[in-house]
Design an enzyme around this catalytic site. Structure first.
Site, mmCIF file in Angstrom:
data_model
loop_
_atom_site.group_PDB
_atom_site.id
_atom_site.type_symbol
_atom_site.label_atom_id
_atom_site.label_comp_id
_atom_site.label_asym_id
_atom_site.label_seq_id
_atom_site.Cartn_x
_atom_site.Cartn_y
_atom_site.Cartn_z
ATOM 1 N N THR A 174 0.816 -1.216 0.000
ATOM 2 C CA THR A 174 0.000 0.000 0.000
ATOM 3 C C THR A 174 0.850 1.267 0.000
ATOM 4 O OG1 THR A 174 -1.457 1.297 1.447
ATOM 5 C CG2 THR A 174 -0.114 -0.326 2.525
ATOM 6 N N TYR A 208 -1.271 0.066 10.141
ATOM 7 C CA TYR A 208 -1.578 -0.667 8.915
ATOM 8 C C TYR A 208 -0.399 -0.578 7.938
ATOM 9 C CZ TYR A 208 -3.537 -1.443 4.287
ATOM 10 O OH TYR A 208 -3.736 -1.854 3.003
#
Ligand code: UFG
Length: 327
Positions: A117, A141
């Site tokens: 990501t 995350y």
């Protein structure tokens, strides 16, 4: 036909990847614990229920299908949740991926396509985010995904893992045939939240922060259509099968849109009002995440076909209005 093990194949992006893999002549084998995925979304190949942390189950499934590669989507992926519960992110994402990578090495399955990501980059004021930008995640995350990238590199050196790592920007849209689509419970992502608000499935969209240093004060993201994104995965798989080795690619369009711009476009596309209010910033949100790379296009030959804001919203809207979404 060759099998590809798709972890998280019952989830939003994984289920679209299974459809693309089947269309490209592979048999996608979904491995998913159904913690955030849906068995109804497994439509394009066999389903094996299992957890990333269950090494025995992973060994069994790898031995049964002998996949030529793993596409690894299974992960928790909510920035806000990761700030409140980092333990979940380190256990499921980081420790779970370690277990998967070890199992793949033991099974001799050395090709891995990994969904990382742009949240691994963190906040970089006015810097073009390309694959060489330092990774300084500001949420758990992103940190867990960066750790998995590091693992893949180390296992590459030690055990010959070849990994194509895709750093996604913001994924939106749905299969134009509405066979699969985005379906999170609870839903936190901007486009489906807007559509839920339009349909009265939630009272309103809350805009998280209007005091960012951007032209309209709201966060800017680079949105990419899920079908374009999974097309890149098939190209990444073929890259590995051709023996081209490990490589990192950003997957974004290079165009940024603010939260307000996305909301306004949704009003235009659906011809419906978005009930909304202005709220506080959400912990862990970066001001602006826009890809500054054309590597995927230049090296993989990836050409996003559907990643205009209007097309992404129209396809998501069609999915929302299909019977599947309310099932
Ligand atoms: N937003 C709102 N209100 C909402 C939901 C979102 O204002 O109800 C805003 C967010 O604050 C953010 C933007 O809309 O500015 C996009 O938020 P999303 O939750 O849709 O997406 P994120 O940018 O937080 O995260 C997503 C994926 C991650 C990925 C990241 C990269 O969930 O997996 O994009 O930016 F890493």
């Amino acid at each position: 036909m060759a099998h590809v093990l798709v972890t998280g194949g019952a989830g939003y992006i994984g289920s679209h990847a299974c459809k693309a893999l089947k269309a490209a002549g592979y048999i996608p084998v979904t491995y998913d614990n159904l913690s955030t995925g849906w068995q109804d979304a497994v439509k394009f190949g066999p389903f094996e229920r299992g957890d990333l942390l269950d090494r025995g189950r992973l060994d069994e499934v790898l031995a049964k299908y002998q996949p030529i590669a793993v596409m690894h989507f299974a992960a928790l992926s909510q920035v806000g949740e990761s700030m409140a519960h980092p333990d979940l992110y380190w256990r499921n994402n980081a420790a779970g991926s370690l277990c998967l990578i070890e199992a793949a090495v033991a099974a001799g399955c050395l090709n891995i396509v990994f969904s990382s990501t742009c949240a691994t980059y963190g906040d970089h004021d006015n810097v073009v985010l390309d694959e060489s930008t330092p990774q300084q995640p500001i949420n758990a995350y992103g940190a867990s995904k960066r750790a998995i990238e590091d693992m893949l590199r180390d296992f590459g050196v030690a055990h010959g893992i070849n990994a194509v790592i895709f750093r996604y920007f913001n994924v939106a849209g749905a299969d134009p045939d509405a066979e699969v689509g985005e379906f999170h419970r609870p839903e936190t992502h901007l486009v489906p939240v807007i559509l839920d608000a339009i349909e009265g499935k939630r009272p309103a969209l809350t805009i998280f922060g209007t005091d960012y240093d951007t032209p309209d004060g709201t966060c800017i993201r680079d949105y990419v259509h899920v079908c374009d994104l999974v097309d890149a995965h098939v190209l990444g798989l073929e890259w590995l099968l051709e023996g081209k080795g490990s490589r990192v690619f950003n997957l974004g369009t290079g165009h940024g849109f603010s939260v307000r711009e996305v909301m306004n476009e949704a009003q235009r596309v659906t011809q419906r009002e978005v009930p909304h209010s202005e709220g506080l910033r959400r912990a862990g949100d970066c001001t602006k995440l826009v890809s500054g790379s054309t590597r995927a296009e230049a090296e993989l030959g990836w050409r996003p076909q559907r990643s205009t804001l209007s097309r992404m919203i129209a396809d998501a809207w069609r999915w929302h209005q299909s019977g599947h979404y309310d099932a």
